[in-house]
Design a protein around this motif. Structure first.
Motif, PDB file in Angstrom:
ATOM      1  N   PRO A   8       0.666  -1.309  -0.047  1.00 20.52           N
ATOM      2  CA  PRO A   8       0.149  -0.010  -0.071  1.00 20.52           C
ATOM      3  C   PRO A   8       0.853   1.220   0.015  1.00 20.52           C
ATOM      4  O   PRO A   8       0.550   2.050  -0.801  1.00 20.52           O
ATOM      5  N   GLY A   9       1.844   1.231   0.875  1.00 21.12           N
ATOM      6  CA  GLY A   9       2.638   2.287   0.998  1.00 21.12           C
ATOM      7  C   GLY A   9       2.162   3.336   2.025  1.00 21.12           C
ATOM      8  O   GLY A   9       0.906   3.429   2.349  1.00 21.12           O
ATOM      9  N   CYS A  10       2.953   4.228   2.450  1.00 19.82           N
ATOM     10  CA  CYS A  10       2.607   5.224   3.750  1.00 19.82           C
ATOM     11  C   CYS A  10       1.531   6.091   3.159  1.00 19.82           C
ATOM     12  O   CYS A  10       0.758   6.496   4.130  1.00 19.82           O
ATOM     13  N   SER A  11       1.464   6.798   2.075  1.00 18.09           N
ATOM     14  CA  SER A  11       0.433   7.585   1.740  1.00 18.09           C
ATOM     15  C   SER A  11      -1.137   6.990   1.332  1.00 18.09           C
ATOM     16  O   SER A  11      -2.084   7.765   1.372  1.00 18.09           O
ATOM     17  N   ALA A  12      -1.015   5.343   1.312  1.00 14.87           N
ATOM     18  CA  ALA A  12      -2.424   5.098   1.166  1.00 14.87           C
ATOM     19  C   ALA A  12      -3.565   5.484   2.027  1.00 14.87           C
ATOM     20  O   ALA A  12      -4.823   5.559   1.732  1.00 14.87           O
ATOM     21  N   ASN A  13      -3.442   5.535   3.333  1.00 15.50           N
ATOM     22  CA  ASN A  13      -4.490   5.937   4.194  1.00 15.50           C
ATOM     23  C   ASN A  13      -4.408   7.414   4.756  1.00 15.50           C
ATOM     24  O   ASN A  13      -5.050   7.730   5.786  1.00 15.50           O
ATOM     25  N   SER A  14      -3.518   8.120   3.795  1.00 18.61           N
ATOM     26  CA  SER A  14      -3.333   9.501   4.367  1.00 18.61           C
ATOM     27  C   SER A  14      -3.578  10.682   3.261  1.00 18.61           C
ATOM     28  O   SER A  14      -4.411  10.752   2.963  1.00 18.61           O
ATOM     29  N   THR A  15      -2.534  11.100   2.730  1.00 22.83           N
ATOM     30  CA  THR A  15      -2.578  11.997   1.659  1.00 22.83           C
ATOM     31  C   THR A  15      -2.958  11.101   0.455  1.00 22.83           C
ATOM     32  O   THR A  15      -3.504  12.002  -0.613  1.00 22.83           O
ATOM     33  N   GLY A  16      -2.799  10.113   0.136  1.00 19.36           N
ATOM     34  CA  GLY A  16      -3.416   9.535  -0.921  1.00 19.36           C
ATOM     35  C   GLY A  16      -4.741   8.540  -0.729  1.00 19.36           C
ATOM     36  O   GLY A  16      -4.851   7.608  -1.527  1.00 19.36           O
ATOM     37  N   LYS A  17      -5.422   8.943   0.234  1.00 15.00           N
ATOM     38  CA  LYS A  17      -6.776   8.118   0.463  1.00 15.00           C
ATOM     39  C   LYS A  17      -7.546   7.999  -0.602  1.00 15.00           C
ATOM     40  O   LYS A  17      -8.170   7.087  -0.847  1.00 15.00           O
ATOM     41  N   ILE A 225      -5.685  17.279 -15.196  1.00 16.38           N
ATOM     42  CA  ILE A 225      -4.716  16.655 -15.371  1.00 16.38           C
ATOM     43  C   ILE A 225      -5.018  15.256 -14.315  1.00 16.38           C
ATOM     44  O   ILE A 225      -5.565  15.170 -13.353  1.00 16.38           O
ATOM     45  N   VAL A 226      -4.583  14.108 -15.123  1.00 12.73           N
ATOM     46  CA  VAL A 226      -4.588  12.699 -14.762  1.00 12.73           C
ATOM     47  C   VAL A 226      -3.354  12.153 -14.054  1.00 12.73           C
ATOM     48  O   VAL A 226      -2.425  12.108 -14.969  1.00 12.73           O
ATOM     49  N   THR A 227      -3.212  11.667 -12.955  1.00 13.32           N
ATOM     50  CA  THR A 227      -2.207  11.354 -12.583  1.00 13.32           C
ATOM     51  C   THR A 227      -2.194   9.683 -11.852  1.00 13.32           C
ATOM     52  O   THR A 227      -3.284   9.442 -11.545  1.00 13.32           O
ATOM     53  N   SER A 228      -0.986   9.176 -11.533  1.00 13.77           N
ATOM     54  CA  SER A 228      -0.805   7.794 -10.935  1.00 13.77           C
ATOM     55  C   SER A 228      -0.183   7.935  -9.476  1.00 13.77           C
ATOM     56  O   SER A 228       0.078   7.023  -9.259  1.00 13.77           O
ATOM     57  N   CYS A 229       0.479   9.169  -9.357  1.00 13.68           N
ATOM     58  CA  CYS A 229       1.198   9.238  -8.004  1.00 13.68           C
ATOM     59  C   CYS A 229       0.876  10.094  -6.917  1.00 13.68           C
ATOM     60  O   CYS A 229       0.512  11.539  -7.357  1.00 13.68           O
ATOM     61  N   PRO A 230       0.747   9.599  -5.659  1.00 19.01           N
ATOM     62  CA  PRO A 230       0.091  10.340  -4.770  1.00 19.01           C
ATOM     63  C   PRO A 230       0.760  11.716  -4.467  1.00 19.01           C
ATOM     64  O   PRO A 230       0.263  12.758  -4.106  1.00 19.01           O
ATOM     65  N   LEU A 231       2.200  11.599  -4.455  1.00 23.40           N
ATOM     66  CA  LEU A 231       3.108  12.774  -4.215  1.00 23.40           C
ATOM     67  C   LEU A 231       2.729  13.897  -5.345  1.00 23.40           C
ATOM     68  O   LEU A 231       2.765  14.935  -4.872  1.00 23.40           O
ATOM     69  N   CYS A 232       2.705  13.383  -6.542  1.00 23.29           N
ATOM     70  CA  CYS A 232       2.359  14.391  -7.770  1.00 23.29           C
ATOM     71  C   CYS A 232       1.044  15.081  -7.548  1.00 23.29           C
ATOM     72  O   CYS A 232       0.877  16.218  -7.599  1.00 23.29           O
ATOM     73  N   MET A 233      -0.012  14.137  -7.184  1.00 16.76           N
ATOM     74  CA  MET A 233      -1.313  14.634  -6.930  1.00 16.76           C
ATOM     75  C   MET A 233      -1.441  15.344  -5.917  1.00 16.76           C
ATOM     76  O   MET A 233      -1.935  16.578  -6.070  1.00 16.76           O
ATOM     77  N   LEU A 234      -0.686  15.416  -4.698  1.00 16.27           N
ATOM     78  CA  LEU A 234      -0.755  16.064  -3.463  1.00 16.27           C
ATOM     79  C   LEU A 234       0.006  17.582  -3.934  1.00 16.27           C
ATOM     80  O   LEU A 234      -0.658  18.619  -3.647  1.00 16.27           O
ATOM     81  N   ASN A 235       1.163  17.478  -4.580  1.00 11.37           N
ATOM     82  CA  ASN A 235       1.792  18.715  -4.987  1.00 11.37           C
ATOM     83  C   ASN A 235       0.616  19.707  -6.037  1.00 11.37           C
ATOM     84  O   ASN A 235       0.591  20.773  -5.639  1.00 11.37           O
ATOM     85  N   LEU A 236       0.393  19.132  -6.865  1.00 16.76           N
ATOM     86  CA  LEU A 236      -0.497  19.716  -7.962  1.00 16.76           C
ATOM     87  C   LEU A 236      -1.974  20.369  -7.175  1.00 16.76           C
ATOM     88  O   LEU A 236      -2.315  21.183  -7.456  1.00 16.76           O
ATOM     89  N   ASP A 237      -2.484  19.205  -6.573  1.00 18.21           N
ATOM     90  CA  ASP A 237      -4.043  19.602  -6.211  1.00 18.21           C
ATOM     91  C   ASP A 237      -3.972  20.439  -5.113  1.00 18.21           C
ATOM     92  O   ASP A 237      -4.635  21.361  -4.896  1.00 18.21           O
ATOM     93  N   MET A 238      -3.222  20.393  -3.852  1.00 18.80           N
ATOM     94  CA  MET A 238      -3.081  21.255  -2.932  1.00 18.80           C
ATOM     95  C   MET A 238      -2.298  22.715  -3.307  1.00 18.80           C
ATOM     96  O   MET A 238      -2.709  23.691  -2.525  1.00 18.80           O
TER      97      MET A 238
END
Length: 349
Positions: A8-17, A225-238
């Motif tokens: 799952p990775g650490c972002s699974a239940n936090s920033t990448g919920k 924009i469509v992505t598959s990376c939680p960190l990229c998503m967080l950066n762009l969206d936030m």
């Protein structure tokens, strides 16, 4: 292949919920089975490699060793791009030589043979069997939605580790988006870095990296924009709101470009609500665009139906004219072929 061991990775239940929620919805819908690795640990991502090369190899190797023991024969799927690269790097290192493998075994103090491969969720979904299952489950095609597929810098690079797709012009996400009816745009920033951790350490230098991504997506006609990376998503969206604040201060138009995980859009095409997929939890408002494009798609369908009816009417009209001309021609031919009747006399039956 529709069954994997799951990291799952650490972002699974936090920033990448919402990535986790939408992935769960989609995988259950298509029968894609993921068995979570018990007692998995953080893969270390870039922080571990900056701290210690040994740590960068050992952290992901421990989880991989557990997976190998618990789910023999299953490859490991890691939805997060950073996790995927970390785990895959560890596998590649262990496979390079017997010496490396023994070093990894000693570091984690566990049996480990590096037999299982590691794939990203995007790579797993690019499998023909999975794509066929996705296409079969589509209930509403996301027509009229123009998407900029953003891979970021960690999903397909370095090629010798992550290269399941072209490192400069990957197409796997575009193929999946086309399956669900969305229209991928061609743009130049699909594998550009979004700045990641630099957004916290050197924000002044890093912010333009995000702004250029939005700018290029917009310039090429993308709605989102469509992505598959939680960190990229967080950066762009936030950070879109902050980027917009700076643009307004400079007299520029703000962006209104929502960001989505590719699994969110797949789930939407399957008939799920935005709330079921976690789209309502995004930083930048992401619901209105999808509702508008759904209305646009319905309007387009009505126009196409009207055009089809008009086309059918024209064809029927032309067919009727052709039939009438043919009948008239046949009648004339019969009249011409009939024997002449003497004037003033009737022809006996």
């Amino acid at each position: 292949m529709m069954k994997y061991s799951y990291f799952p990775g650490c972002s699974a239940n936090s920033t990448g919920k919402s990535f986790t929620v939408s992935t769960d919805y989609v995988t259950r819908a298509i029968g894609f089975e993921m068995l979570e690795i018990p007692d998995w640990n953080c893969c270390g991502t870039s922080a571990a490699s900056l701290t210690s090369p040994e740590l960068a190899v050992a952290l992901p190797a421990r989880s991989l060793a557990i997976s190998e023991r618990e789910y023999p024969g299953l490859d490991v799927v890691a939805p997060c791009a950073g996790c995927f690269r970390s785990l895959k790097t560890s596998v590649v290192y262990a496979r390079e030589s017997q010496e490396n493998l023994e070093e990894v075994q000693a570091l984690i103090d566990m049996p480990y043979e590096a037999k299982a491969d590691v794939v990203s969720l995007l790579e797993a979904f690019s499998n023909d069997e999975v794509k066929a299952a996705i296409a079969e489950k589509v209930q509403r095609r996301l027509r009229t939605l123009k998407v900029a597929c953003y891979y970021g810098c960690a999903m397909v690079r370095p090629a010798e580790v992550c290269g399941f797709d072209d490192v400069e012009d990957p197409r796997s996400m575009e193929e999946i988006m086309s399956l669900i009816g969305a229209e991928p745009v061609e743009w130049a920033f699909k594998t550009e870095c979004c700045g990641a951790a630099q957004q916290m350490t050197v924000p002044k230098e890093a912010r333009p990296m995000i702004e250029r991504i939005f700018q290029n997506a917009q310039a090429n006609g993308a709605d989102c924009i469509v992505t598959s990376c939680p960190l990229c998503m967080l950066n762009l969206d936030m950070r879109e709101a902050e980027i917009n604040k700076g643009r307004i201060a400079r007299g520029l138009e703000p962006f209104d470009i929502p960001c989505y995980y590719f699994t969110e859009l797949i789930g939407l095409a399957f008939g799920a609500t935005q709330k079921e997929l976690g789209i309502d939890t995004h930083f930048h408002p992401a619901e209105r665009l999808l509702l508008q494009r759904e209305l646009d798609a319905l309007e387009l369908e009505e126009q196409e139906l009207a055009a089809a009816r008009e086309e059918a009417r024209k064809k029927a009209e032309i067919s009727a004219k052709i039939a009438a001309k043919k009948a008239a021609k046949e009648k004339a031919a019969k009249a011409a072929a009939a024997p002449a009747t003497p004037e003033g006399k009737e022809v006996a039956e």
